[in-house]
Write a protein that holds these residues in place. Structure first.
Motif, PDB file in Angstrom:
ATOM      1  N   ASN A  51      18.423   6.732  -9.001  1.00 23.97           N
ATOM      2  CA  ASN A  51      17.044   7.111  -9.315  1.00 23.97           C
ATOM      3  C   ASN A  51      16.361   5.988 -10.088  1.00 23.97           C
ATOM      4  N   ASP A  52      17.065   5.430 -11.052  1.00 29.15           N
ATOM      5  CA  ASP A  52      16.512   4.345 -11.859  1.00 29.15           C
ATOM      6  C   ASP A  52      16.157   3.156 -10.975  1.00 29.15           C
ATOM      7  N   SER A  53      17.060   2.837 -10.045  1.00 30.66           N
ATOM      8  CA  SER A  53      16.821   1.714  -9.117  1.00 30.66           C
ATOM      9  C   SER A  53      15.608   1.994  -8.232  1.00 30.66           C
ATOM     10  N   LEU A  54      15.492   3.225  -7.733  1.00 30.32           N
ATOM     11  CA  LEU A  54      14.333   3.583  -6.907  1.00 30.32           C
ATOM     12  C   LEU A  54      13.030   3.423  -7.684  1.00 30.32           C
ATOM     13  N   CYS A  55      13.041   3.863  -8.933  1.00 31.60           N
ATOM     14  CA  CYS A  55      11.824   3.780  -9.744  1.00 31.60           C
ATOM     15  C   CYS A  55      11.419   2.344 -10.016  1.00 31.60           C
ATOM     16  N   VAL A  56      12.393   1.493 -10.202  1.00 35.00           N
ATOM     17  CA  VAL A  56      12.112   0.068 -10.460  1.00 35.00           C
ATOM     18  C   VAL A  56      11.520  -0.582  -9.225  1.00 35.00           C
ATOM     19  N   LYS A  57      12.085  -0.264  -8.070  1.00 41.23           N
ATOM     20  CA  LYS A  57      11.633  -0.892  -6.817  1.00 41.23           C
ATOM     21  C   LYS A  57      10.341  -0.271  -6.344  1.00 41.23           C
ATOM     22  N   ASP A 112       0.827  -1.215   0.000  1.00 45.10           N
ATOM     23  CA  ASP A 112       0.000   0.000   0.000  1.00 45.10           C
ATOM     24  C   ASP A 112       0.857   1.259   0.000  1.00 45.10           C
ATOM     25  N   ILE A 113       1.916   1.257   0.792  1.00 42.76           N
ATOM     26  CA  ILE A 113       2.809   2.416   0.861  1.00 42.76           C
ATOM     27  C   ILE A 113       3.486   2.630  -0.488  1.00 42.76           C
ATOM     28  N   LYS A 114       3.952   1.548  -1.105  1.00 38.86           N
ATOM     29  CA  LYS A 114       4.589   1.659  -2.420  1.00 38.86           C
ATOM     30  C   LYS A 114       3.619   2.232  -3.449  1.00 38.86           C
ATOM     31  N   GLU A 115       2.383   1.764  -3.448  1.00 42.30           N
ATOM     32  CA  GLU A 115       1.387   2.262  -4.397  1.00 42.30           C
ATOM     33  C   GLU A 115       1.113   3.752  -4.181  1.00 42.30           C
ATOM     34  N   THR A 116       1.043   4.173  -2.938  1.00 37.46           N
ATOM     35  CA  THR A 116       0.820   5.587  -2.629  1.00 37.46           C
ATOM     36  C   THR A 116       1.980   6.435  -3.144  1.00 37.46           C
ATOM     37  N   ILE A 117       3.202   5.965  -2.943  1.00 38.32           N
ATOM     38  CA  ILE A 117       4.378   6.705  -3.419  1.00 38.32           C
ATOM     39  C   ILE A 117       4.368   6.777  -4.943  1.00 38.32           C
ATOM     40  N   GLN A 118       4.041   5.674  -5.599  1.00 35.93           N
ATOM     41  CA  GLN A 118       3.988   5.674  -7.067  1.00 35.93           C
ATOM     42  C   GLN A 118       2.967   6.689  -7.580  1.00 35.93           C
ATOM     43  N   ILE A 119       1.831   6.756  -6.950  1.00 39.85           N
ATOM     44  CA  ILE A 119       0.799   7.712  -7.350  1.00 39.85           C
ATOM     45  C   ILE A 119       1.292   9.140  -7.143  1.00 39.85           C
ATOM     46  N   ARG A 120       1.922   9.394  -5.999  1.00 39.81           N
ATOM     47  CA  ARG A 120       2.404  10.742  -5.699  1.00 39.81           C
ATOM     48  C   ARG A 120       3.529  11.179  -6.640  1.00 39.81           C
ATOM     49  N   LEU A 121       4.313  10.226  -7.137  1.00 46.14           N
ATOM     50  CA  LEU A 121       5.436  10.568  -8.017  1.00 46.14           C
ATOM     51  C   LEU A 121       5.027  10.740  -9.479  1.00 46.14           C
ATOM     52  N   LYS A 122       3.829  10.316  -9.822  1.00 51.22           N
ATOM     53  CA  LYS A 122       3.376  10.463 -11.211  1.00 51.22           C
ATOM     54  C   LYS A 122       3.423  11.936 -11.606  1.00 51.22           C
ATOM     55  N   GLY A 123       3.987  12.200 -12.749  1.00 53.85           N
ATOM     56  CA  GLY A 123       4.061  13.562 -13.248  1.00 53.85           C
ATOM     57  C   GLY A 123       5.308  14.311 -12.809  1.00 53.85           C
TER      58      GLY A 123
END
Length: 131
Positions: free
Chosen positions: A125-131, A104-115
């Motif tokens: 940065n690439d590694s963070l985005c993959v994980k 759930d935390i990962k999904e929230t972060i992914q949503i917040r980082l969109k855009g």
């Protein structure tokens, strides 16, 4: 009239009294969750107790790098999802594993980082985005 409390034990671990420091820093469930978040961020750190952990976060994560943004979002999500999990167990009788809360935390972060503009040339940065 008043509030009837059956036990002061933490509903996440059932061991210690549920006080602020225990619930947000010292509980084994919470420490495992925060450790998993740091591992996903490739941050090597032995999770501390209480205010020491918060002081470490404040000291180490300043600036506007992607890692700092992710850690700040993760910390906010961590606190929010701990409270959500506590209330779900206490009032709804539903229990989730650390991995499900982490998802759930990962999904929230992914949503917040969109855009957000992210420099993917930086391998971290690439590694963070993959994980």
């Amino acid at each position: 009239m008043g509030l009837s409390i059956e036990s002061d034990k933490c509903v996440l671990c059932g061991v210690e009294a549920e006080i602020r420091d225990h619930l947000f820093f010292d509980c084994d469930f919470v420490r495992e969750l925060w450790g998993d978040i740091l591992t996903l961020c490739d941050v090597t750190h032995r999770v501390s107790y209480g205010d020491r952990e918060l002081a470490w976060i404040v000291h180490c994560f300043k600036g506007k790098s992607l890692l700092v943004r992710v850690i700040k979002l993760a910390w906010a999500g961590h606190a929010y999802d701990i409270w959500k999990e506590r209330n779900s167990r206490l009032f709804g009788g539903k229990t989730r594993l650390v991995g499900n809360v982490l998802k759930d935390i990962k999904e929230t972060i992914q949503i917040r980082l969109k855009g957000w503009t992210i420099n993917n040339v930086d391998p971290r940065n690439d590694s963070l985005c993959v994980k």
